[in-house]
Design a protein around this motif. Structure first.
Motif: not given
Length: 445
Positions: A271-274, A309-316
Motif C-alpha cells: 500500500s505505497g503512498t500516492p 493528485e491523491r496526496i494528502s497532508h496525513g500520508d505516511p
C-alpha cells in the motif's frame, strides 16, 4: 606546532562514530573535545597544545561557556586533532592523502589509515578494545544521529555532488555493518539494517552520479538485500527505481522498464503512498521514453499525475520520497517529454520548474538547465539554447558530478555543425573556462 613530528591520527572508530560526525558537522567543539578525551585519551591540556589554544579557552569550550567560530581556529583544530577537513566543512587538508587515493571503491578513507609501515588490519584484541572505546552499543540517540547525518549527506549531495562525500558515507556504512555483526536486540538490529540500507543506497548514488555504474550497481544491490532482510518493500521499490534510472543512462531501456515495473509491484504490495507511486510511475515514463514508446510514456506520465493528485497532508510518506514535490513532478514530466523528442511540450514545463528551482540545489539547476537547452536546440532555437546552456555552467562548475558535466559535453558535441555561430563560440569559450575537460567526450544522456 612542530612540523617534524605530526600529531597521531584519531582512532578510525571515533571518526566514524555518528555522534562525532554530527558534532563536527555542527562545529560543536565542546562535544568534539569531550569525545576526543573519552575515546582517544587526549586531555584538554593536550588539546590546547595541539590546536594552539590556551587551556582555559579549551575548558570554557568544554563547559559550554565559549564558542569557536573563527575559520583559522577551526582549521587549527582540524590540523591539530587530525580531523579530516570534510567533516568540519573545510577543504581537504594538506596532511590528508590526495583524492585519487580515496577514489577506489571500498578502499579505506585516508583518515582511517594508521601508519604507512603497517597495511595489515589490527589484531582481534585491538579491535575489541576499539569497539569498547567507541561505545558501540546502539542506542536511540545513536540511530537519530545516523539518520540526521544521512539527511545532511543528501543535502550536501545536492549542493556539491556526491563524490566528495563518498569516503565518509562508505566509512559510516562500514561502521554500521560492524554494529550489526556484534548483534543486539531484535528491534535495534532492524533499525540498524534500515540505516545500513539507506547508506548503501547513498553510496550507490554517489557512484552513479560519477558514472561509475558497476560500483553503483554493487551498492544498490547491497541496499536491496538489506531492505529485503527487514521486508521493507517500499524501500526496495526506492532502490529498484534508482537502478531503473541508471539503466536509462546505460542505454538499457528494457532493463529500466523491468526494474521500474518491479518497483511499482513492491510498492503496491505494501500500500505505497500516492507520492511513492507517483515517483515510481515517472521512472516508468523515463524508461518508456528511452525505448521511444510514445503511448507508454504518456500513459505513465498520466498515472504519475493521477497518483500525485491523491496526496494528502496525513500520508505516511517515507523520508526518502519527500523530495518528490510538485516542482519535481513538473520538471520530470518535462524531461520525459524531452527524452521522447517532444521538445515543444517539454520546454515550458522545464523552464517553469527551473525558475522555481532552489539556488542551493546546484546540481539540479545545472541538470535542468541542460535539459531546457536541449529542448530549445531541438526546436532550432540555437542562440537561446546556448544562453541556457551557459546558465548551466556556473552551478555545474560548483559541483562534482560527472553526470552533469557529461551532459554538457554532449551538448557541446551537438553544437559541432554550428561551431562558428557567435552563440556557440561564446558557450564553448565559457565551457573551457569553467570546465576545462568539458569537450573531451560525448556520453549518452
Amino acid at each position: 606546532m612542530p612540523k617534524s613530528s605530526p600529531p597521531p591520527e584519531l582512532p578510525a572508530r571515533l571518526l566514524m562514530h555518528p555522534e562525532m560526525i554530527k558534532a563536527c558537522r555542527l562545529r560543536d567543539f565542546g562535544r568534539v573535545f569531550q569525545m576526543v578525551k573519552r575515546h582517544a585519551g587526549i586531555y584538554p591540556s593536550m588539546i590546547a597544545k595541539r590546536c594552539d589554544l590556551t587551556p582555559s579557552r579549551v575548558g570554557e569550550v568544554i563547559g559550554g561557556k565559549r564558542k569557536l567560530l573563527h575559520m583559522d581556529v577551526v582549521e587549527r583544530i582540524s590540523d591539530g586533532l587530525r580531523i579530516p577537513g570534510h567533516m568540519l566543512g573545510l577543504a581537504q587538508r594538506t596532511w590528508e592523502e590526495p583524492p585519487a587515493s580515496c577514489a577506489t571503491d571500498r578502499q579505506v578513507p585516508s583518515h582511517m589509515t594508521e601508519h604507512p609501515a603497517s597495511n595489515s588490519p589490527p589484531s582481534s584484541d585491538v579491535e575489541s578494545i576499539l569497539a569498547s572505546a567507541a561505545c558501540t552499543s546502539p542506542s536511540a540517540s545513536m540511530l537519530q544521529a545516523l539518520r540526521s547525518s544521512i539527511e545532511d549527506y543528501w543535502r550536501r549531495d545536492d549542493e556539491h555532488g556526491g563524490e566528495p562525500l563518498r569516503p565518509a558515507v562508505i566509512g559510516q556504512l562500514r561502521y554500521v555493518e560492524s554494529l550489526l555483526k556484534e548483534g543486539g536486540r531484535d528491534g535495534m538490529q532492524r533499525e540498524l539494517l534500515s540505516v545500513a540500507a539507506e547508506l548503501a543506497r547513498l553510496a550507490g548514488w554517489t557512484h552513479f552520479d560519477a558514472r561509475q555504474f558497476s560500483q553503483a550497481r554493487l551498492y544498490f544491490s547491497q541496499a536491496l538485500e538489506l531492505a529485503k532482510d527487514i521486508d521493507d518493500r517500499q524501500f526496495m521499490a526506492n532502490v529498484l527505481a534508482c537502478m531503473s534510472l541508471q539503466s536509462t543512462y546505460q542505454d538499457r531501456p528494457v532493463d529500466a522498464l523491468a526494474l521500474a515495473t518491479a518497483a511499482q509491484d513492491h510498492a503496491r504490495a505494501t500500500s505505497g503512498t500516492p507520492r511513492v507511486l507517483s515517483m515510481l510511475a515517472m521512472r516508468e515514463a523515463f524508461a518508456h521514453a528511452t525505448l521511444g514508446s510514445r503511448s507508454g510514456t504518456h500513459a505513465a506520465i498520466s498515472e504519475a499525475h493521477r497518483h500525485f493528485e491523491r496526496i494528502s497532508h496525513g500520508d505516511p510518506d517515507p523520508s526518502w520520497v519527500t523530495y518528490f514535490n510538485e516542482h519535481k513532478l513538473i520538471v520530470d514530466t518535462g524531461i520525459a517529454h524531452g527524452r521522447l523528442g517532444e521538445a515543444e511540450i517539454a520546454e515550458p514545463l522545464i523552464a517553469d520548474a527551473l525558475r522555481r528551482e532552489s539556488s542551493a540545489n546546484r546540481r539540479g539547476r545545472a541538470f535542468h538547465a541542460f535539459w531546457l537547452a536541449r529542448t530549445q536546440f531541438q526546436q532550432g532555437k540555437l542562440e537561446q539554447a546556448c544562453h541556457t546552456a551557459m546558465d548551466a555552467l556556473t552551478p555545474a562548475s560548483a559541483v562534482t558530478s560527472e553526470r552533469v558535466t557529461g551532459h554538457l559535453r554532449e551538448f557541446s558535441v551537438q553544437l559541432s555543425p554550428h561551431r562558428r555561430e557567435p552563440a556557440a563560440v561564446a558557450f564553448e569559450s565559457q565551457l573551457r573556462q569553467l570546465l576545462p575537460t568539458g569537450v573531451s567526450g560525448s556520453p549518452r544522456p
